[in-house]
Design a protein around this motif. Structure first.
Motif, PDB file in Angstrom:
ATOM      1  N   ILE A  68     -57.343 -65.371 -77.022  1.00 23.50           N
ATOM      2  CA  ILE A  68     -57.603 -65.662 -75.391  1.00 23.50           C
ATOM      3  C   ILE A  68     -56.018 -64.244 -75.137  1.00 23.50           C
ATOM      4  N   ASP A  69     -55.061 -64.362 -74.580  1.00 33.23           N
ATOM      5  CA  ASP A  69     -53.898 -63.362 -74.571  1.00 33.23           C
ATOM      6  C   ASP A  69     -54.140 -62.666 -74.918  1.00 33.23           C
ATOM      7  N   SER A  70     -54.577 -62.187 -76.150  1.00 34.21           N
ATOM      8  CA  SER A  70     -54.321 -60.661 -76.312  1.00 34.21           C
ATOM      9  C   SER A  70     -55.705 -59.753 -75.841  1.00 34.21           C
ATOM     10  N   LEU A  71     -56.767 -60.612 -75.749  1.00 34.60           N
ATOM     11  CA  LEU A  71     -57.682 -60.516 -75.185  1.00 34.60           C
ATOM     12  C   LEU A  71     -58.192 -59.632 -73.149  1.00 34.60           C
ATOM     13  N   LEU A  72     -56.476 -60.644 -72.800  1.00 36.64           N
ATOM     14  CA  LEU A  72     -57.072 -60.855 -71.081  1.00 36.64           C
ATOM     15  C   LEU A  72     -55.749 -59.870 -71.140  1.00 36.64           C
ATOM     16  N   THR A  73     -54.657 -59.565 -71.827  1.00 33.94           N
ATOM     17  CA  THR A  73     -53.736 -58.512 -72.317  1.00 33.94           C
ATOM     18  C   THR A  73     -54.250 -57.125 -71.984  1.00 33.94           C
ATOM     19  N   ASP A  74     -54.925 -56.715 -72.836  1.00 35.64           N
ATOM     20  CA  ASP A  74     -56.073 -55.668 -73.126  1.00 35.64           C
ATOM     21  C   ASP A  74     -56.837 -55.464 -71.730  1.00 35.64           C
ATOM     22  N   ILE A  75     -58.012 -56.413 -71.140  1.00 30.59           N
ATOM     23  CA  ILE A  75     -58.414 -56.378 -70.463  1.00 30.59           C
ATOM     24  C   ILE A  75     -57.415 -55.558 -68.758  1.00 30.59           C
ATOM     25  N   LEU A  76     -56.000 -56.795 -68.814  1.00 35.72           N
ATOM     26  CA  LEU A  76     -56.001 -56.514 -67.808  1.00 35.72           C
ATOM     27  C   LEU A  76     -55.267 -55.546 -67.648  1.00 35.72           C
ATOM     28  N   ASN A  77     -54.248 -54.925 -68.739  1.00 38.41           N
ATOM     29  CA  ASN A  77     -53.493 -53.879 -68.874  1.00 38.41           C
ATOM     30  C   ASN A  77     -51.881 -54.823 -67.939  1.00 38.41           C
ATOM     31  N   GLN A  78     -52.078 -56.193 -67.725  1.00 37.17           N
ATOM     32  CA  GLN A  78     -50.528 -56.636 -67.800  1.00 37.17           C
ATOM     33  C   GLN A  78     -50.882 -58.015 -68.687  1.00 37.17           C
ATOM     34  N   PRO A  79     -49.214 -58.091 -69.303  1.00 42.26           N
ATOM     35  CA  PRO A  79     -49.088 -59.731 -69.747  1.00 42.26           C
ATOM     36  C   PRO A  79     -49.728 -60.054 -69.026  1.00 42.26           C
ATOM     37  N   PHE A  80     -50.481 -61.560 -69.572  1.00 45.14           N
ATOM     38  CA  PHE A  80     -50.853 -63.279 -69.381  1.00 45.14           C
ATOM     39  C   PHE A  80     -51.036 -64.011 -70.126  1.00 45.14           C
ATOM     40  N   SER A  81     -50.711 -65.225 -69.842  1.00 43.78           N
ATOM     41  CA  SER A  81     -50.080 -66.425 -71.008  1.00 43.78           C
ATOM     42  C   SER A  81     -51.842 -67.448 -70.934  1.00 43.78           C
ATOM     43  N   VAL A  82     -52.160 -68.023 -71.615  1.00 38.50           N
ATOM     44  CA  VAL A  82     -53.007 -68.770 -70.519  1.00 38.50           C
ATOM     45  C   VAL A  82     -52.294 -70.336 -70.899  1.00 38.50           C
ATOM     46  N   ALA A  83     -51.365 -69.860 -72.066  1.00 35.83           N
ATOM     47  CA  ALA A  83     -50.739 -71.370 -72.237  1.00 35.83           C
ATOM     48  C   ALA A  83     -49.963 -71.910 -71.289  1.00 35.83           C
ATOM     49  N   GLN A  84     -49.570 -70.520 -70.571  1.00 38.06           N
ATOM     50  CA  GLN A  84     -48.408 -71.082 -69.107  1.00 38.06           C
ATOM     51  C   GLN A  84     -49.460 -71.291 -68.147  1.00 38.06           C
ATOM     52  N   THR A  85     -50.561 -70.395 -67.782  1.00 41.25           N
ATOM     53  CA  THR A  85     -51.279 -70.991 -66.794  1.00 41.25           C
ATOM     54  C   THR A  85     -51.660 -72.331 -66.786  1.00 41.25           C
ATOM     55  N   PHE A  86     -52.533 -72.515 -68.138  1.00 40.85           N
ATOM     56  CA  PHE A  86     -53.092 -73.526 -67.665  1.00 40.85           C
ATOM     57  C   PHE A  86     -52.228 -74.408 -68.849  1.00 40.85           C
ATOM     58  N   SER A  87     -51.145 -75.393 -68.370  1.00 42.13           N
ATOM     59  CA  SER A  87     -50.120 -75.505 -69.502  1.00 42.13           C
ATOM     60  C   SER A  87     -51.097 -77.380 -69.570  1.00 42.13           C
ATOM     61  N   LEU A  88     -50.098 -78.037 -70.554  1.00 38.08           N
ATOM     62  CA  LEU A  88     -51.262 -79.297 -70.862  1.00 38.08           C
ATOM     63  C   LEU A  88     -50.442 -80.177 -69.610  1.00 38.08           C
ATOM     64  N   PRO A  89     -49.771 -80.272 -69.536  1.00 37.06           N
ATOM     65  CA  PRO A  89     -49.781 -81.324 -67.612  1.00 37.06           C
ATOM     66  C   PRO A  89     -50.154 -81.192 -67.210  1.00 37.06           C
ATOM     67  N   GLN A  90     -50.610 -79.877 -66.422  1.00 31.78           N
ATOM     68  CA  GLN A  90     -51.531 -79.507 -65.777  1.00 31.78           C
ATOM     69  C   GLN A  90     -52.880 -80.038 -65.954  1.00 31.78           C
ATOM     70  N   VAL A  91     -53.385 -79.789 -67.624  1.00 32.77           N
ATOM     71  CA  VAL A  91     -54.793 -80.190 -67.867  1.00 32.77           C
ATOM     72  C   VAL A  91     -55.167 -81.981 -67.468  1.00 32.77           C
ATOM     73  N   ALA A  92     -53.668 -81.813 -68.361  1.00 34.30           N
ATOM     74  CA  ALA A  92     -53.298 -83.469 -67.883  1.00 34.30           C
ATOM     75  C   ALA A  92     -53.602 -84.457 -66.719  1.00 34.30           C
ATOM     76  N   VAL A  93     -53.148 -83.315 -65.860  1.00 40.04           N
ATOM     77  CA  VAL A  93     -53.199 -83.742 -64.263  1.00 40.04           C
ATOM     78  C   VAL A  93     -54.710 -83.608 -64.043  1.00 40.04           C
ATOM     79  N   PHE A  94     -55.385 -83.151 -63.619  1.00 45.05           N
ATOM     80  CA  PHE A  94     -56.020 -82.088 -63.688  1.00 45.05           C
ATOM     81  C   PHE A  94     -57.459 -83.362 -63.823  1.00 45.05           C
ATOM     82  N   SER A  95     -57.247 -83.382 -65.355  1.00 40.94           N
ATOM     83  CA  SER A  95     -58.502 -84.354 -66.182  1.00 40.94           C
ATOM     84  C   SER A  95     -58.613 -85.667 -65.349  1.00 40.94           C
ATOM     85  N   LEU A  96     -56.810 -86.564 -65.538  1.00 41.89           N
ATOM     86  CA  LEU A  96     -57.063 -87.364 -64.365  1.00 41.89           C
ATOM     87  C   LEU A  96     -57.692 -87.877 -63.119  1.00 41.89           C
ATOM     88  N   ILE A  97     -57.324 -86.616 -62.499  1.00 45.76           N
ATOM     89  CA  ILE A  97     -58.000 -86.607 -61.323  1.00 45.76           C
ATOM     90  C   ILE A  97     -59.617 -87.207 -61.196  1.00 45.76           C
TER      91      ILE A  97
END
Length: 134
Positions: A68-97
């Motif tokens: 997904i990172d490589s696909l979004l990098t090709d589309i946006l023409n800038q580096p993008f990281s899904v794992a850093q944007t949606f990290s495990l602690p963020q996913v855990a806190v959101f699902s807890l809420i």
């Protein structure tokens, strides 16, 4: 003189009469409904938190985020990281809420359902349920 086995065989050959009971549900206790709906909502909340964390871990270890990172990098023409944007602690806190909100809403819906059923029983007479002892 007959043996115990013969007596049991005679009893098992007899047709057992099935007894049917018809009961009418005319009242649901408010606090019982609230407690039950709370426990069900808490259980579903725990399942939601654990499942969302497991899904994130599986997606991360199988390399789906990298694709997904490589696909979004090709589309946006800038580096993008899904794992850093949606990290495990963020996913855990959101699902807890979300789980906490679901617990509150589920408990309230259980209470409202019990109250509405108790009001409608006055009009309808209740729910007739039949039981049998097979």
């Amino acid at each position: 003189m007959s043996s115990v086995a013969e007596k049991l065989q005679k009893k098992s050959q007899r047709a057992s009469a099935t007894k049917q009971v018809r009961l009418k549900l005319v009242y649901i206790d408010f606090w019982s409904a609230v407690k039950l709906s709370f426990l069900v909502a808490v259980s579903l909340g725990i399942v939601l938190v654990v499942a969302s964390m497991l899904i994130w871990v599986v997606l991360n270890t199988t390399g789906v985020f990298g694709k997904i990172d490589s696909l979004l990098t090709d589309i946006l023409n800038q580096p993008f990281s899904v794992a850093q944007t949606f990290s495990l602690p963020q996913v855990a806190v959101f699902s807890l809420i979300v789980a906490i909100l679901n617990t509150v809403v589920g408990t309230a819906l259980g209470a409202i359902t019990a109250v509405l059923y108790n009001f409608t029983v006055r009009i309808t007479g209740g729910l007739l349920v039949g039981f049998t002892n097979n």
